[in-house]
Scaffold this active site. Structure first.
Site, short mmCIF file in Angstrom:
data_model
loop_
_atom_site.label_atom_id
_atom_site.label_comp_id
_atom_site.label_asym_id
_atom_site.label_seq_id
_atom_site.Cartn_x
_atom_site.Cartn_y
_atom_site.Cartn_z
CG HIS A 107 37.93 -20.45 -6.63
ND1 HIS A 107 38.13 -20.05 -4.72
CD2 HIS A 107 37.78 -21.42 -6.21
CE1 HIS A 107 38.07 -20.91 -4.52
NE2 HIS A 107 37.48 -21.96 -5.46
CB VAL A 110 30.68 -22.86 1.58
CG1 VAL A 110 31.17 -21.04 1.45
CG2 VAL A 110 29.43 -22.31 -0.23
CG HIS A 176 55.52 -22.21 -9.23
ND1 HIS A 176 54.57 -21.82 -8.25
CD2 HIS A 176 55.12 -21.63 -10.50
CE1 HIS A 176 52.85 -21.73 -9.17
NE2 HIS A 176 53.52 -21.68 -10.34
#
Length: 305
Positions: A107, A110, A176
């Site tokens: 990933h 900008v 989580h």
């Protein structure tokens, strides 16, 4: 004085072009299709998607330049003085989901934000970075990734790489689950400390370094043999990617809160994924080693290969 965002837009449009060309070349067969769109409140973009390539199961590279009348909470939480002010945002965001489980997902993003209001000084900042999510860990890949990251930002300040690496490790952490999403990379936001020209230079260096950081890893792993167990592990780990993007990612939240284009915002999601209840990799397996050895913040540049 209000910064001129036109050079930023021109650079980012060119960056989208160059990244798409590199990915098409590495894939060999896959090609991007472009979906140009406009936004009622202001602005638009061009989303490019490759699906079903020889190497990339799904890759999305999106350019957008959008404007609004009130900056949403997700973008102004750390700058309360600009909450509710008119704004514009220009950026490139990409997510790459390879078919081969031995090739990591990657990933990058900008972006440039500008907020103006009558009688107030303009507020602007740059942000972005890139991170990598392997399904099977290889130390030489991790070292190359982080060495390229260091080379991209170190010319702009001796402490920036350590700072941006730490921010990446902290940001891409599934609270989580109590685990990292991947091996990190670079992450920065609200960045204006080098002035406009210097900060823009940093953004360009980070954007230009993504392909040199990622493509050699893809080339090294894309022909590795794999079977159904490796594919199953990949699909389960992709579930963690989905959880982060939908529950925590500020970019996703900003896009949805600002009335963005849902199809483009959710292009980051993988095309196939699994959630299997209570599954854990066998001790001592390569799948277990991923969590034990790679999905923890480490100084990868301290290693000697």
């Amino acid at each position: 004085m209000t910064p001129d965002s036109s050079p930023v837009r021109a650079y980012l449009e060119g960056l989208q072009d160059s990244i798409c060309a590199a990915l098409e070349s590495e894939d060999g067969r896959g090609r991007f299709r472009e979906d140009a769109w406009s936004r009622a409140e202001g602005g638009g973009g061009r989303t490019r998607i490759m699906e079903g390539g020889d190497v990339f199961e799904k890759a999305g590279v999106a350019f957008s330049h959008v404007t609004g009348t009130g900056l949403p909470q997700s973008a102004s939480a750390r700058r309360p003085e600009v909450a509710g002010r008119p704004w514009s945002a220009v950026g490139v965001s990409l997510v790459i989901h390879p078919a081969n489980p031995y090739v990591p997902t990657s990933h990058a993003n900008v972006r440039f934000f500008l907020s103006e209001a009558p009688g107030a000084a303009p507020a602007w900042w740059f942000g972005g970075g890139w991170d990598m999510t392997p399904y099977y860990g290889f130390e030489e890949d991790a070292v190359h990734w982080h060495r390229t990251a260091q080379g991209a930002v170190s010319p702009f300040g001796a402490g920036l790489h350590a700072r941006f690496k730490k921010a990446c490790d902290e940001y891409f952490f599934l609270r989580h689950r109590g685990e990292a999403r991947g091996i990190g990379g670079l992450f920065f936001d609200d960045f204006d400390e080098l002035g406009f020209d210097g900060s823009f230079g940093l953004l360009r260096s980070v954007g230009d370094a993504f392909v040199p950081a990622y493509r050699p890893i893809v080339a090294r792993r894309k022909a590795a043999a794999y079977g159904e167990p490796e594919r199953l592990h990949q699909l389960r780990r992709r579930g963690r990617y989905v959880e982060f993007n939908l529950l925590q990612d500020r970019g996703t939240l900003f896009g949805l809160q600002s009335g963005g284009r849902t199809e483009s915002i959710l292009m980051s999601l993988p095309p196939a994924v699994r959630w299997d209840y209570g599954v854990a990799p066998p001790p001592g397996s390569p799948e277990a080693r991923l969590a034990e050895h790679f999905l923890k913040p480490r100084d990868w540049l301290a290693k000697t290969l």
